[in-house]
Design a protein around this motif. Structure first.
Motif, PDB file in Angstrom:
ATOM      1  N   THR A  77       0.882  -1.140   0.154  1.00 25.57           N
ATOM      2  CA  THR A  77       0.095   0.109   0.031  1.00 25.57           C
ATOM      3  C   THR A  77       0.789   1.203   0.066  1.00 25.57           C
ATOM      4  N   ARG A  78       1.346   1.694  -1.069  1.00 22.04           N
ATOM      5  CA  ARG A  78       2.509   2.639  -1.499  1.00 22.04           C
ATOM      6  C   ARG A  78       1.733   4.162  -0.465  1.00 22.04           C
ATOM      7  N   ASN A  79       0.443   4.433  -0.898  1.00 24.94           N
ATOM      8  CA  ASN A  79      -0.017   5.387  -0.414  1.00 24.94           C
ATOM      9  C   ASN A  79      -0.091   5.537   1.161  1.00 24.94           C
ATOM     10  N   MET A  80       0.339   4.608   1.759  1.00 23.28           N
ATOM     11  CA  MET A  80       0.139   4.412   3.293  1.00 23.28           C
ATOM     12  C   MET A  80       1.632   4.635   3.730  1.00 23.28           C
ATOM     13  N   HIS A  81       2.699   4.086   2.953  1.00 21.11           N
ATOM     14  CA  HIS A  81       3.951   4.388   3.545  1.00 21.11           C
ATOM     15  C   HIS A  81       4.754   5.498   2.929  1.00 21.11           C
ATOM     16  N   LEU A  82       4.480   5.919   1.740  1.00 18.62           N
ATOM     17  CA  LEU A  82       5.075   7.011   1.249  1.00 18.62           C
ATOM     18  C   LEU A  82       4.390   8.324   1.107  1.00 18.62           C
ATOM     19  N   THR A  83       5.029   9.405   1.199  1.00 16.30           N
ATOM     20  CA  THR A  83       4.315  10.713   1.185  1.00 16.30           C
ATOM     21  C   THR A  83       4.660  11.309  -0.151  1.00 16.30           C
ATOM     22  N   ASN A  84       5.479  10.880  -0.762  1.00 15.54           N
ATOM     23  CA  ASN A  84       5.867  11.371  -2.089  1.00 15.54           C
ATOM     24  C   ASN A  84       4.794  11.842  -2.777  1.00 15.54           C
ATOM     25  N   TYR A  85       4.791  13.013  -3.419  1.00 11.87           N
ATOM     26  CA  TYR A  85       3.773  13.851  -4.143  1.00 11.87           C
ATOM     27  C   TYR A  85       3.436  13.116  -5.533  1.00 11.87           C
ATOM     28  N   SER A  86       4.482  12.435  -6.355  1.00 10.43           N
ATOM     29  CA  SER A  86       4.253  11.806  -7.528  1.00 10.43           C
ATOM     30  C   SER A  86       3.632  10.448  -7.298  1.00 10.43           C
ATOM     31  N   VAL A  87       3.617   9.928  -6.066  1.00  7.27           N
ATOM     32  CA  VAL A  87       2.639   8.622  -5.724  1.00  7.27           C
ATOM     33  C   VAL A  87       1.362   9.032  -5.335  1.00  7.27           C
ATOM     34  N   ASN A  88       1.129  10.120  -4.394  1.00 10.40           N
ATOM     35  CA  ASN A  88      -0.238  10.291  -3.791  1.00 10.40           C
ATOM     36  C   ASN A  88      -1.065  11.528  -4.547  1.00 10.40           C
ATOM     37  N   LYS A  89      -0.418  11.969  -5.465  1.00  6.18           N
ATOM     38  CA  LYS A  89      -1.399  13.066  -6.324  1.00  6.18           C
ATOM     39  C   LYS A  89      -2.290  12.346  -6.966  1.00  6.18           C
ATOM     40  N   HIS A  90      -2.341  11.103  -7.245  1.00  2.00           N
ATOM     41  CA  HIS A  90      -3.393  10.355  -8.203  1.00  2.00           C
ATOM     42  C   HIS A  90      -4.269   9.478  -7.363  1.00  2.00           C
ATOM     43  N   ALA A  91      -4.147   9.710  -5.973  1.00  2.00           N
ATOM     44  CA  ALA A  91      -4.896   8.807  -5.056  1.00  2.00           C
ATOM     45  C   ALA A  91      -6.022   9.457  -5.003  1.00  2.00           C
ATOM     46  N   GLU A  92      -7.350   8.764  -4.802  1.00  2.00           N
ATOM     47  CA  GLU A  92      -8.462   9.273  -4.583  1.00  2.00           C
ATOM     48  C   GLU A  92      -8.786  10.421  -3.394  1.00  2.00           C
ATOM     49  N   ALA A  93      -7.813  10.026  -2.306  1.00  2.00           N
ATOM     50  CA  ALA A  93      -7.998  10.739  -1.076  1.00  2.00           C
ATOM     51  C   ALA A  93      -7.107  11.917  -1.052  1.00  2.00           C
ATOM     52  N   TYR A  94      -6.356  12.236  -2.070  1.00  2.00           N
ATOM     53  CA  TYR A  94      -5.554  13.394  -2.154  1.00  2.00           C
ATOM     54  C   TYR A  94      -6.258  14.637  -2.052  1.00  2.00           C
ATOM     55  N   VAL A  95      -5.846  15.709  -1.222  1.00  2.00           N
ATOM     56  CA  VAL A  95      -6.454  16.704  -1.071  1.00  2.00           C
ATOM     57  C   VAL A  95      -5.368  18.003  -1.358  1.00  2.00           C
ATOM     58  N   PHE A  96      -5.882  18.814  -2.457  1.00  2.00           N
ATOM     59  CA  PHE A  96      -4.910  19.746  -3.053  1.00  2.00           C
ATOM     60  C   PHE A  96      -4.929  20.887  -1.990  1.00  2.00           C
ATOM     61  N   ALA A  97      -3.784  21.483  -1.725  1.00  2.00           N
ATOM     62  CA  ALA A  97      -3.680  22.439  -0.544  1.00  2.00           C
ATOM     63  C   ALA A  97      -4.554  23.806  -1.051  1.00  2.00           C
ATOM     64  N   GLU A  98      -4.543  24.014  -2.597  1.00  2.00           N
ATOM     65  CA  GLU A  98      -5.283  25.101  -2.999  1.00  2.00           C
ATOM     66  C   GLU A  98      -6.761  25.288  -2.442  1.00  2.00           C
ATOM     67  N   SER A  99      -7.509  23.892  -2.375  1.00  2.00           N
ATOM     68  CA  SER A  99      -8.510  23.855  -1.991  1.00  2.00           C
ATOM     69  C   SER A  99      -8.921  23.998  -0.369  1.00  2.00           C
ATOM     70  N   ASN A 100      -7.999  23.757   0.273  1.00  2.00           N
ATOM     71  CA  ASN A 100      -8.004  23.656   2.061  1.00  2.00           C
ATOM     72  C   ASN A 100      -6.559  23.808   2.454  1.00  2.00           C
ATOM     73  N   PRO A 101      -5.956  25.119   2.404  1.00  2.00           N
ATOM     74  CA  PRO A 101      -4.589  24.952   2.800  1.00  2.00           C
ATOM     75  C   PRO A 101      -4.488  24.459   4.156  1.00  2.00           C
ATOM     76  N   ASN A 102      -5.314  24.099   4.894  1.00  2.00           N
ATOM     77  CA  ASN A 102      -5.230  23.741   6.443  1.00  2.00           C
ATOM     78  C   ASN A 102      -5.354  22.101   6.408  1.00  2.00           C
ATOM     79  N   ALA A 103      -5.875  21.428   5.203  1.00  2.00           N
ATOM     80  CA  ALA A 103      -6.075  19.801   5.363  1.00  2.00           C
ATOM     81  C   ALA A 103      -5.421  19.324   4.250  1.00  2.00           C
ATOM     82  N   GLY A 104      -4.716  19.987   3.383  1.00  3.11           N
ATOM     83  CA  GLY A 104      -4.186  19.329   2.134  1.00  3.11           C
ATOM     84  C   GLY A 104      -2.954  18.274   2.409  1.00  3.11           C
TER      85      GLY A 104
END
Length: 77
Positions: free
Chosen positions: A28-55
């Motif tokens: 489960t890469r999205n659990m063990h890695l915080t790398n942007y290129s891994v997580n940006k395609h995840a369904e649960a990814y939150v872009f900071a522009e939409s919520n800077p305090n929860a991105g």
């Protein structure tokens, strides 16, 4: 020796809540890695522009402010 510290930086967060590695979640890469290129395609990814305090990738000052609001002492940075 000179040391330069910045008050700003980036904090990256995994898109899947972390649990200790085991055979069932080892891939489960999205659990063990915080790398942007891994997580940006995840369904649960939150872009900071939409919520800077929860991105999933936040400014360090936003993380420190959230910790301070929760009562944590962040003075020794």
């Amino acid at each position: 020796l000179r040391i330069y510290l910045l008050d700003e930086g980036l904090a990256r967060f995994a898109t899947v809540e972390y649990t200790e590695p085991c055979a069932a979640n080892l891939h489960t890469r999205n659990m063990h890695l915080t790398n942007y290129s891994v997580n940006k395609h995840a369904e649960a990814y939150v872009f900071a522009e939409s919520n800077p305090n929860a991105g999933s990738k936040r400014r360090l000052t936003a993380v420190f402010a959230a910790l301070a609001r929760q009562g944590h002492d962040i003075g020794a940075r």
